[in-house]
Design a protein around this motif. Structure first.
Motif, PDB file in Angstrom:
ATOM      1  N   ASP A   1      39.180  49.435  41.736  1.00 25.84           N
ATOM      2  CA  ASP A   1      37.916  49.952  41.915  1.00 25.84           C
ATOM      3  C   ASP A   1      37.335  51.055  40.910  1.00 25.84           C
ATOM      4  O   ASP A   1      38.521  51.419  40.192  1.00 25.84           O
ATOM      5  N   LEU A   2      36.197  50.748  40.433  1.00 26.84           N
ATOM      6  CA  LEU A   2      35.676  51.814  39.455  1.00 26.84           C
ATOM      7  C   LEU A   2      35.157  53.035  40.058  1.00 26.84           C
ATOM      8  O   LEU A   2      34.899  53.173  41.103  1.00 26.84           O
ATOM      9  N   THR A   3      35.365  54.224  39.175  1.00 27.53           N
ATOM     10  CA  THR A   3      35.476  55.546  39.656  1.00 27.53           C
ATOM     11  C   THR A   3      33.840  55.705  39.763  1.00 27.53           C
ATOM     12  O   THR A   3      33.044  55.043  39.355  1.00 27.53           O
ATOM     13  N   GLU A   4      33.360  56.705  40.272  1.00 26.11           N
ATOM     14  CA  GLU A   4      32.102  56.997  40.442  1.00 26.11           C
ATOM     15  C   GLU A   4      31.393  57.635  38.993  1.00 26.11           C
ATOM     16  O   GLU A   4      32.260  58.279  38.384  1.00 26.11           O
ATOM     17  N   GLY A   5      30.118  57.401  39.084  1.00 28.48           N
ATOM     18  CA  GLY A   5      29.487  57.781  37.639  1.00 28.48           C
ATOM     19  C   GLY A   5      29.510  56.555  36.732  1.00 28.48           C
ATOM     20  O   GLY A   5      28.920  56.980  35.480  1.00 28.48           O
TER      21      GLY A   5
ATOM     22  N   GLU B   1      40.559  49.440  34.229  1.00 26.42           N
ATOM     23  CA  GLU B   1      41.407  50.639  33.703  1.00 26.42           C
ATOM     24  C   GLU B   1      40.592  51.032  32.424  1.00 26.42           C
ATOM     25  O   GLU B   1      40.325  52.313  32.345  1.00 26.42           O
ATOM     26  N   LEU B   2      40.043  50.192  31.419  1.00 29.15           N
ATOM     27  CA  LEU B   2      39.272  50.899  30.416  1.00 29.15           C
ATOM     28  C   LEU B   2      38.167  51.304  30.552  1.00 29.15           C
ATOM     29  O   LEU B   2      37.648  52.653  30.366  1.00 29.15           O
ATOM     30  N   ILE B   3      37.277  50.682  31.810  1.00 29.52           N
ATOM     31  CA  ILE B   3      35.971  51.360  31.988  1.00 29.52           C
ATOM     32  C   ILE B   3      36.363  52.691  32.767  1.00 29.52           C
ATOM     33  O   ILE B   3      35.594  53.839  32.373  1.00 29.52           O
TER      34      ILE B   3
END
Ligand SMILES: [Zn+2]
Length: 437
Positions: A45-49, A204-206
């Motif tokens: 999952d992507l982090t917030e923001g 991971e990169l994002i």
């Protein structure tokens, strides 16, 4: 083209069913395959923001990935698309970073600043500035920046948004693949395994670009947890690592072997069966050199089991977490190449151990730094000898020459170094690093 019926479109692709966690050549049931493939990328999952554009593109990619069980070609498209989103993420992050204005250092002219509202503006100004050999101001440094993927990567590193030495090499590879996707030279087919890896790497990169490391990550891993451990060895060359808590229990080997063991207390990454973060070189521990794969911190010893137990009860040391990427190692060549040393240990050396040629190298692992310095002895191998990123491996050269020169290059990146003088303790079974003295 041939028109497919809805029923055909809904049918699973037999090729997709052959990729499974079981033996090669067996096929999974359709239901099972659909779930198995989605699970491969379910947790990234992507982090917030994260910028909305990057976020939406990534989620669309995850959605489409699930359809690979119906159409195998989807995996190739997902892998390719992931590489394009890689550039989109860098652009989106750049726009947040610059906050509406970019500044260039122009040779023989005052600095030039420009308002920018879109990445098209950035590209336009960057291309004009590149023709004037101007450099983009990034904090206190400046980088060549023409608005392309190459420039974005330089900017992200200069702005400390990306980190790690091995990940830099993966970023190189991704950039080459991205150019191949944007300007294809031939046909290629990706597998579900490759597609899932691309999606995971992209996540991971994002996340790293938006300040979030990945627990257990391959590219931008979160700091590792270290526990208090006791390393012990005896004259017969037997070595063992125990959790400090084990010392409170009776020693199972004490009756058979007597207490002929020497003990040291350290902070170390714990050995967990099956974990990818096990330190395969824990038994090489040496207070003078970085011979273990992950940082292992000397706390006490050597002494008997009883003394170690008493010290632990008195001091109650606790575990911590440690970032192992981008470490600085000092490597001495004095007739032969010695193993990498921490800057603090090198700074505390007596004069007679400072002679020889020294290399200050930044790497994620001591063996990466060592392999670079050894590799650079052969000019044909393509390793860089002057300060900068090595094109042949993941190391970055900080400086080399005399002891003082190497230490100055180290101080330039680490700041003032607090020297430490540790008792010389070394486990006997150093197979990987035989030349320690
Ligand atoms: Zn190298």
């Amino acid at each position: 083209m041939e028109i497919q019926s809805l029923e055909n479109l809904r049918a699973t692709d037999k090729l997709s069913l052959t990729f499974n966690p079981y033996e090669l050549g067996s096929r999974m049931a359709s239901e099972e395959a659909a779930e198995f493939q989605q699970r491969q990328i379910a947790d990234c999952d992507l982090t917030e923001g994260v910028a909305a554009g990057t976020h939406d593109s990534f989620e669309r990619l995850r959605t489409v990935f699930a359809y690979g069980v119906l159409c195998y070609d989807v995996y190739t498209l997902v892998g390719d698309q992931a590489l394009l989103i890689y550039e989109q993420a860098l652009r989106d992050r750049f726009m947040e970073w610059c906050a509406g204005s970019i500044t260039f250092h122009v040779p023989q002219s005052p600095d030039a600043s420009f308002p920018v509202v879109s990445y098209d503006d950035v590209q336009g100004q960057a291309a004009r500035m590149a023709r004037r050999r101007a450099k983009l101001a990034v904090g206190t440094s400046a980088v060549e920046f023409n608005g392309t993927l190459h420039g974005l990567r330089r900017w992200a590193r200069a702005a400390d948004l990306l980190r790690g030495r091995r990940s830099r090499m993966v970023e190189d590879a991704l950039a080459k693949l991205r150019n191949h996707v944007a300007h294809p030279a031939g046909h290629h087919v990706g597998s579900p395994v490759e597609a899932a890896q691309s999606v995971r790497d992209l996540a991971e990169l994002i996340n790293q670009l938006w300040g979030q490391t990945t627990s257990g990550g391959r590219l931008y891993p979160a700091p590792l947890h270290r526990e208090i451990a006791v390393l012990s060895w005896n004259d017969a060359g037997r070595v063992r690592m125990e959790h400090a808590g084990a010392l409170a229990l009776p020693d199972p080997t004490e009756e058979h072997e007597g207490d002929g063991y020497q003990h040291v207390v350290v902070r170390a990454v714990p050995f967990i069966p099956g974990s990818r973060w096990n330190d395969d070189h824990w038994a090489e521990f040496d207070t003078r050199y970085e011979t273990t794969r992950f940082p292992t911190q000397y706390l006490w010893g050597p002494g008997t089991r009883e003394e170690a137990r008493a010290w632990l009860e008195l001091e109650h040391p606790e575990g911590d977490s440690v970032d192992f990427t981008d470490r600085v190692f000092l490597i001495r060549n004095h007739g032969r190449l010695l193993p990498p040393m921490r800057a603090a240990v090198a700074a505390g050396l007596p004069d007679d151990e400072r002679v020889g040629t020294w290399h200050a190298v930044r790497a994620d692992f001591p063996d990466d730094a060592f392999a670079h310095v050894r590799g650079a002895e052969d000019r044909r191998a393509g390793h860089v000898r002057t300060p900068g990123d090595c094109p042949a491996c993941s190391a970055e050269v900080l400086g080399s020459g005399s002891y003082d020169e190497a230490l100055r290059a180290t101080t330039a990146v680490l700041g003032p170094i607090q020297a430490v003088r540790l008792p010389s303790v070394r486990l006997p079974s150093s197979i990987f690093w035989p030349d320690c003295r």
